[in-house]
Scaffold this active site. Structure first.
Site, PDB file in Angstrom:
ATOM      1  N   ARG A  88       0.840  -1.204   0.000  1.00  0.00           N
ATOM      2  CA  ARG A  88       0.000   0.000   0.000  1.00  0.00           C
ATOM      3  C   ARG A  88       0.870   1.247   0.000  1.00  0.00           C
ATOM      4  O   ARG A  88       1.781   1.361   0.815  1.00  0.00           O
ATOM      5  CB  ARG A  88      -0.860   0.033   1.279  1.00  0.00           C
ATOM      6  CG  ARG A  88      -2.046  -0.809   1.236  1.00  0.00           C
ATOM      7  CD  ARG A  88      -3.078  -0.438   2.264  1.00  0.00           C
ATOM      8  NE  ARG A  88      -2.610   0.039   3.555  1.00  0.00           N
ATOM      9  CZ  ARG A  88      -3.410   0.381   4.542  1.00  0.00           C
ATOM     10  NH1 ARG A  88      -4.726   0.307   4.366  1.00  0.00           N
ATOM     11  NH2 ARG A  88      -2.945   0.794   5.694  1.00  0.00           N
ATOM     12  N   THR A 122      -1.531   7.484  -0.307  1.00  0.00           N
ATOM     13  CA  THR A 122      -2.834   7.294  -0.981  1.00  0.00           C
ATOM     14  C   THR A 122      -3.564   6.054  -0.488  1.00  0.00           C
ATOM     15  O   THR A 122      -4.761   5.891  -0.745  1.00  0.00           O
ATOM     16  CB  THR A 122      -2.643   7.151  -2.499  1.00  0.00           C
ATOM     17  OG1 THR A 122      -1.885   5.957  -2.746  1.00  0.00           O
ATOM     18  CG2 THR A 122      -1.905   8.346  -3.079  1.00  0.00           C
ATOM     19  N   ASP A 138       0.596  -3.588  11.974  1.00  0.00           N
ATOM     20  CA  ASP A 138       1.031  -3.950  10.618  1.00  0.00           C
ATOM     21  C   ASP A 138       1.357  -5.435  10.577  1.00  0.00           C
ATOM     22  O   ASP A 138       2.355  -5.891  11.154  1.00  0.00           O
ATOM     23  CB  ASP A 138       2.265  -3.110  10.247  1.00  0.00           C
ATOM     24  CG  ASP A 138       2.653  -3.309   8.794  1.00  0.00           C
ATOM     25  OD1 ASP A 138       2.837  -4.479   8.366  1.00  0.00           O
ATOM     26  OD2 ASP A 138       2.765  -2.307   8.069  1.00  0.00           O
ATOM     27  N   ASP A 170       4.859  -6.505   9.165  1.00  0.00           N
ATOM     28  CA  ASP A 170       5.957  -6.208  10.092  1.00  0.00           C
ATOM     29  C   ASP A 170       5.955  -7.181  11.265  1.00  0.00           C
ATOM     30  O   ASP A 170       7.014  -7.614  11.734  1.00  0.00           O
ATOM     31  CB  ASP A 170       5.835  -4.776  10.615  1.00  0.00           C
ATOM     32  CG  ASP A 170       6.311  -3.756   9.589  1.00  0.00           C
ATOM     33  OD1 ASP A 170       6.955  -4.166   8.600  1.00  0.00           O
ATOM     34  OD2 ASP A 170       6.025  -2.556   9.776  1.00  0.00           O
TER      35      ASP A 170
HETATM   36  C1  PRP Z   1      -1.147  -4.847   4.182  1.00  0.00           C
HETATM   37  C2  PRP Z   1      -1.977  -6.121   4.271  1.00  0.00           C
HETATM   38  C3  PRP Z   1      -2.777  -6.064   3.007  1.00  0.00           C
HETATM   39  C4  PRP Z   1      -3.039  -4.590   2.875  1.00  0.00           C
HETATM   40  C5  PRP Z   1      -4.433  -4.325   3.357  1.00  0.00           C
HETATM   41  O1  PRP Z   1      -0.078  -4.998   3.334  1.00  0.00           O
HETATM   42  O2  PRP Z   1      -1.183  -7.273   4.378  1.00  0.00           O
HETATM   43  O3  PRP Z   1      -2.105  -6.564   1.871  1.00  0.00           O
HETATM   44  O4  PRP Z   1      -2.096  -3.924   3.695  1.00  0.00           O
HETATM   45  O5  PRP Z   1      -4.774  -3.016   3.142  1.00  0.00           O
HETATM   46  P1  PRP Z   1      -5.929  -2.574   2.151  1.00  0.00           P
HETATM   47  O6  PRP Z   1      -7.093  -3.465   2.409  1.00  0.00           O
HETATM   48  O7  PRP Z   1      -6.166  -1.156   2.555  1.00  0.00           O
HETATM   49  O8  PRP Z   1      -5.425  -2.688   0.752  1.00  0.00           O
HETATM   50  P2  PRP Z   1       1.037  -3.877   3.136  1.00  0.00           P
HETATM   51  O9  PRP Z   1       0.649  -2.959   2.055  1.00  0.00           O
HETATM   52  O10 PRP Z   1       1.341  -3.254   4.462  1.00  0.00           O
HETATM   53  O11 PRP Z   1       2.276  -4.711   2.594  1.00  0.00           O
HETATM   54  P3  PRP Z   1       3.143  -5.833   3.345  1.00  0.00           P
HETATM   55  O12 PRP Z   1       2.265  -7.035   3.528  1.00  0.00           O
HETATM   56  O13 PRP Z   1       4.258  -6.070   2.365  1.00  0.00           O
HETATM   57  O14 PRP Z   1       3.610  -5.264   4.656  1.00  0.00           O
HETATM   58  N1  URA Z   2      -2.382  -3.427   6.813  1.00  0.00           N
HETATM   59  C1  URA Z   2      -2.023  -3.925   8.021  1.00  0.00           C
HETATM   60  O1  URA Z   2      -1.077  -4.694   8.139  1.00  0.00           O
HETATM   61  N2  URA Z   2      -2.753  -3.545   9.082  1.00  0.00           N
HETATM   62  C2  URA Z   2      -3.793  -2.711   8.996  1.00  0.00           C
HETATM   63  O2  URA Z   2      -4.432  -2.414  10.020  1.00  0.00           O
HETATM   64  C3  URA Z   2      -4.133  -2.206   7.729  1.00  0.00           C
HETATM   65  C4  URA Z   2      -3.413  -2.582   6.656  1.00  0.00           C
END
Ligand code: PRP
Ligand code: URA
Length: 210
Positions: free
Chosen positions: A105, A109, A201, A204
């Site tokens: 994400r 945005t 997160d 993380d």
């Molecule tokens: C997180 C999560 C989803 C997304 C959800 O990933 O694992 O993929 O955010 O958010 P949304 O419903 O608003 O799209 P992130 O973008 O943090 O990437 P990562 O898994 O690599 O940390």
């Molecule tokens: N992605 C995450 O990992 N946690 C949240 O709460 C939203 C998006």
């Protein structure tokens, strides 16, 4: 609305999600809990897999007995956090093929930025289970499912451990043909589009990054 949504109501799922929420739950335990919750949710998500009777010889006699039939499975985690769910599903379906969709994400945005997509080929004859622990705005899930449909996927399920109402409604409406399984429906999103109360997160916490 939400006719294609199942909230998995099982005390073990609720208990383990509460442990995931705790900020004092460390990486090792967090990973194990994600796998366990996924396995419990997978039991529900795969409830409609077709069976066929096959002949088996027991030590006593020969009988006709049900085994999984027909369509094969593809598991598709959304990177990174979805990777944490793969082990739990493979424990249930060890012969499933695994595809990957990479997206993150944008911090400002909150929209998904695609960087990778590799699916089992052909994909059209498989039951596809897309996995991501967090369904926040729903942008990532909606985009991932759209990518899979463009490549020919038709029988798609989506599994998420925690969802926000906004994101759940968005994916449910954008893809009414997709069955969605959620472990817990949370209250809302905050200004940074994080789920409240959520678990922070997920990527993380699974990978020990900050
Ligand atoms: C997180 C999560 C989803 C997304 C959800 O990933 O694992 O993929 O955010 O958010 P949304 O419903 O608003 O799209 P992130 O973008 O943090 O990437 P990562 O898994 O690599 O940390
Ligand atoms: N992605 C995450 O990992 N946690 C949240 O709460 C939203 C998006």
């Amino acid at each position: 609305m939400r006719e294609n949504v199942t909230i998995v109501e099982h005390p073990l799922v609720k208990h383990k999600i509460s442990m995931l929420r705790d900020k004092n739950t460390g990486t090792n335990e967090f990973r194990k809990l994600v796998e366990e919750v996924t396995m419990l949710m997978g039991y529900e998500a795969l409830r409609d897999l077709p069976l066929e009777d096959v002949e088996v010889e027991t030590p006593i006699e020969t009988c006709m007995t049900p085994m999984l039939a027909g369509r094969k499975l593809a598991l598709v985690p959304i990177l990174r956090a979805g990777l944490g769910m793969v082990g739990g599903m493979l424990a249930l379906t060890p012969t499933a093929k695994v595809g990957h969709i990479g997206m993150y994400r944008d911090e400002d945005t909150h929209t998904p930025q695609d960087y990778y997509c590799k699916l089992p080929h052909p994909i059209d004859d498989r039951v596809i289970v897309v996995m991501d622990p967090m369904l926040a705005t729903g942008g990532s899930a909606e985009d991932a499912i759209t990518q899979i449909k463009k490549q020919g996927g038709t029988h798609i399920k989506f599994m998420s451990i925690i969802a926000a109402p906004e994101g759940l409604d968005r994916v449910s409406e954008a893809h009414p043909d997709v069955q969605i399984y959620v472990g817990q429906l949370d209250r809302c999103l905050n200004a940074d589009a994080y789920i409240c109360p959520g678990l922070g997160d997920a990527g993380d916490r699974i990978f020990g990054t900050v």
